[in-house]
Design an enzyme around this catalytic site. Structure first.
Site, PDB file in Angstrom:
ATOM      1  N   GLY A  36       0.839  -1.186   0.000  1.00 39.14           N
ATOM      2  CA  GLY A  36       0.000   0.000   0.000  1.00 39.14           C
ATOM      3  C   GLY A  36       0.876   1.238   0.000  1.00 39.14           C
TER       4      GLY A  36
ATOM      5  N   GLY B 210       9.662   4.585   4.346  1.00 41.11           N
ATOM      6  CA  GLY B 210       8.531   4.025   5.096  1.00 41.11           C
ATOM      7  C   GLY B 210       8.608   4.226   6.599  1.00 41.11           C
ATOM      8  N   GLU B 211       9.802   4.167   7.165  1.00 37.85           N
ATOM      9  CA  GLU B 211       9.901   4.145   8.624  1.00 37.85           C
ATOM     10  C   GLU B 211      10.387   5.467   9.206  1.00 37.85           C
ATOM     11  OE1 GLU B 211      10.759  -0.077   9.717  1.00 37.85           O
ATOM     12  OE2 GLU B 211      11.506  -0.141   7.671  1.00 37.85           O
TER      13      GLU B 211
HETATM   14 MO1  MOS Z   1       9.225  -2.805   8.508  1.00 33.55          MO
HETATM   15  S1  MOS Z   1       8.979  -2.905  10.550  1.00 33.55           S
HETATM   16  O1  MOS Z   1      10.866  -3.301   8.417  1.00 33.55           O
HETATM   17  O2  MOS Z   1       8.166  -3.942   7.875  1.00 33.55           O
END
Ligand code: MOS
Length: 724
Positions: free
Chosen positions: A463, A689-690
């Protein structure tokens, strides 16, 4: 250039129209349904399972227990960890452990029969709360995916702290959290002889393929894993958890396709969680605010050793974020009777940053120094622990642009000094960082005679925009509008790609797409038979030179081929290890706290991020916002509570496990500072993402201190912690 633009998601329309089929929506002829039965004790052994009542229920096909379960190949040779338990023994190590699987014709029949399975236990002594056994902490065997050691030390922090002008010595605690993606874990397994096909919700089809091949001791090629769409993962779909293998085992037993979807309650016991951490931070600075020493000692919870081991890498950020000659970090584990913890969005970093960046704020207070200024005075020009240069670092610009957009200069330092009537206003900030990860990946690119393009890779889209960014990269190289690129992913028969975790899907897969597209372009240009290919370019299905042109269809006809394709395998450059490769950011939070009731509302947010080159402006912004929302949940709401007597999770549902909703979230302003890192990837991206989750909890804790003068060192920051 299409790369960098705000492109609509390729899968967006299909998703809103319900045409994107998730794993649980698939079905197969003759499909039976399975339900997990879970232990009700936290430690001990199963002394007997009575399945007679359940077996007599309508529609029941089979009941798997440790007595009749297939013996699996548990050799740990595979790269992908095998997660336990898998009905291979009678030992019970946590409440909620899978102890039986009921298979029936219909879901309702399986549910009804599961309720009639009677399990007797010899209960043992359970350790339910980490804090009771901190003295039994031990050093992790596996740490940071082997990239670093649990303990590091440069200089002599303890000596350097003597006589410092300012010190912070504090303990910070983060609770157990669960990922709670919208899509539940599910597997639909089907055998055809010794070939296994599994549709499942996963962040790693390649990992699931490898794990299943290992467990059932069949060649990897015999296992097909399919997952075209993922309804969120946040880390809990990174490993292949026991329910997948149990579904395959059940399918083999009943010789029919079997579907097993875990319940929302079982999502709290079946697929990992963010481990509780207890972290001691010591900072020392001179009167100019220069850091003299950093000590970060982290404890995190893990499961009983026979279910595996997971260590939160809470201190890794303290090793590299600030210029300092004396830095020590340690990591220790504490075993409890809970399931195996796992990666959760910015594992280690999100929890560790809360401690480090709260402590930095406390240091700024001790020095009477502006928190942004303190960070600038300790700006690291190179990695202080490894001594390596940064591959790229745009953090200074993040502080400057973030502070300006937020109007940080309007902040008055004393706590409680900013009010709007009876509402206390607090402003806080924190630094964010996350490593740039990349693994080997491959992709196929094919151009058809009509100029349409197909891109294929065995990756997955959580997503996050993977379909979209893959199309953009191919479109740029092959000179077609992005609409003419069809992307296929989520099938283990496609060229292999790594887990979508560690923010590394783009960094890993896009270079492979780009390489394959370059090769297709070169092959096509060669098919024209024209020399001087340097002057030739592809333009929407036509090869154009300075004074001539040929359609790609004609070029293919000339070469006698129906299409042109190439598969590229790419991997990180060996030079990458000579650098510390990180994305960075600066988070600015404003909170409004009722002076009497102490209700906390996040009222403004500015996050400025250096995530390298942005591939898709629109999906990047969505990721940044999503990551900040994730962090707001961590800061103010999320906490999994364990009953200390029985070791059961008492809020295993999304009514009592609180997460932010739209009404909790302010307008979020995101700023992108592009500082491309072409050492990590030729595209210059760093992963996204993180990063935006890191720093959020500390920025809020620091804002809460600024509003109230109360320093909350244990997450989540609920109003009761401000009423003492
Ligand atoms: Mo992310 S926590 O490395 O899916």
């Amino acid at each position: 250039m299409i790369v960098g633009q705000s492109i609509d998601r390729q899968d967006g329309r299909r998703k809103v129209l319900g045409q994107a089929k998730y794993a649980a929506e698939a079905s197969a002829d003759g499909m039976a349904h399975a339900i997990l039965v879970q232990s009700t004790v936290a430690a001990g052994t199963i002394s007997g399972i009575d399945t007679s009542k359940a077996r007599a229920m309508p529609g029941v096909l089979e009941i798997l227990t440790p007595d009749n379960a297939d013996k699996l190949n548990l050799k740990q040779g595979a790269r992908q960890p095998v997660t336990f338990p898998l009905l291979q023994g009678n030992e019970v190590l946590y409440s909620g452990q899978h102890v039986a699987v009921v298979v029936a014709e219909t879901l309702q029949q399986a549910q009804a029969a599961a309720a009639k399975v009677s399990v007797r236990y010899r209960a043992g002594e359970a350790v339910t709360i980490m804090d009771a056994v901190l003295s039994q902490a031990y050093e992790p065997k596996k740490f940071d995916n082997g990239r670093s050691k649990p303990d590091t030390k440069v200089g002599d922090p303890d000596a350097a702290m003597q006589g410092a002008a300012a010190m912070v010595d504090a303990t910070y605690i983060t609770p157990i959290e669960h990922h709670n993606p919208m899509e539940l874990h599910v597997a639909i397994a089907q055998w055809n002889g010794d070939r296994l096909t599994v549709r499942t919700a996963t962040q790693a089809i390649s990992g699931a393929q490898e794990t299943l091949a290992t467990l059932f001791d069949i060649p990897k090629e015999n296992v097909t894993v399919i997952c075209p769409f993922v309804g969120g993962g946040f880390g809990c779909k990174g490993n292949t958890w026991p329910h997948v293998a149990l579904t395959a085992m059940a399918a083999r037993k009943v010789n029919r396709p079997v579907k097993l979807e875990v319940t929302r309650q079982q999502m709290f016991t079946s697929n990992g969680y963010r481990a509780r951490t207890v972290q001691k931070l010591k900072l020392a600075a001179d009167s100019d605010g220069k850091l003299l020493a950093i000590r970060h000692d982290g404890l995190s919870q893990t499961s009983q050793p026979s279910t595996g081991e997971f260590a939160e890498t809470v201190g890794v950020e303290s090793r590299m974020l600030y210029a300092c000659a004396n830095i020590a970090t340690t990591h220790r584990l504490v075993s409890v009777n809970q399931g195996l913890p796992t990666f959760m969005r910015a594992p280690g970093e999100a929890s560790g940053n809360f401690a480090l960046e709260s402590a930095m704020d406390e240091l700024a207070v001790a020095l009477s120094m502006d928190p942004v200024e303190l960070r600038l005075r300790n700006y690291a020009e190179f990695d202080p622990t490894s001594g390596r240069p940064f591959a790229s670092k745009g953090l200074r610009a993040c502080y400057r642009q973030g502070a300006e957009a937020f109007n940080w200069s309007r902040r008055t330092p004393p706590p409680g000094s900013m009010r709007d009537g009876r509402v206390l206003i607090g402003m806080g900030m924190a630094t964010s960082t996350y490593p740039t990860n990349r693994m080997a990946a491959s992709a196929l690119v094919r151009m058809m005679a009509n100029g349409d393009v197909l891109v294929r890779s065995g990756t997955q889209d959580l997503g996050t925009g993977t379909y979209t960014t893959m199309a953009q990269v191919a479109a740029d190289v092959l000179g077609v509008p992005v609409e003419r690129v069809r992307v296929e992913l989520g099938d283990s028969r496609f060229p292999p790609a790594p887990v979508s975790g560690g923010s590394m899907t783009s960094a890993s897969v896009l270079p492979a797409v780009q390489q394959a597209a370059f090769q297709v372009r070169d092959k096509l240009l060669a098919l024209t038979g024209w020399n001087a290919s340097g002057d030739l370019r592809l333009d929407n299905g036509v090869v154009r030179g300075p004074d001539r042109q040929m359609s790609v269809g004609d070029a293919m006809a000339r070469g006698g081929v129906p299409s042109v394709e190439a598969t590229a395998n790419t991997k990180p450059s060996p030079d990458a290890d000579k650098y510390t490769r990180h994305a960075f950011g600066a988070q600015f939070a404003e909170v409004r706290i009722d002076a009497d009731l102490r209700t906390i509302k996040v009222s403004r947010w500015v996050g400025a991020f250096d995530c390298g080159k942005v591939i898709s402006a629109k999906t990047a912004r969505s990721q940044l916002i999503g990551g900040i929302v994730f962090g707001i949940g961590m800061a103010l709401m999320e906490e999994t509570r364990v009953d200390p007597e029985f070791g059961r999770i008492v809020n295993a549902n999304i009514a009592e496990y609180h997460m932010p909703v739209n009404a909790d979230i302010p307008d979020i302003q995101t700023i992108v500072v592009e500082s491309p890192d072409t050492i990590s990837t030729p595209l210059g991206l760093k992963g996204i993402g993180e990063l935006p989750t890191v720093g959020v909890a500390a920025a809020i804790a620091n804002a809460v201190w600024h509003a109230t003068g109360t320093r909350v060192r244990e997450l989540p920051i609920r109003l009761d912690k401000l009423l003492v």
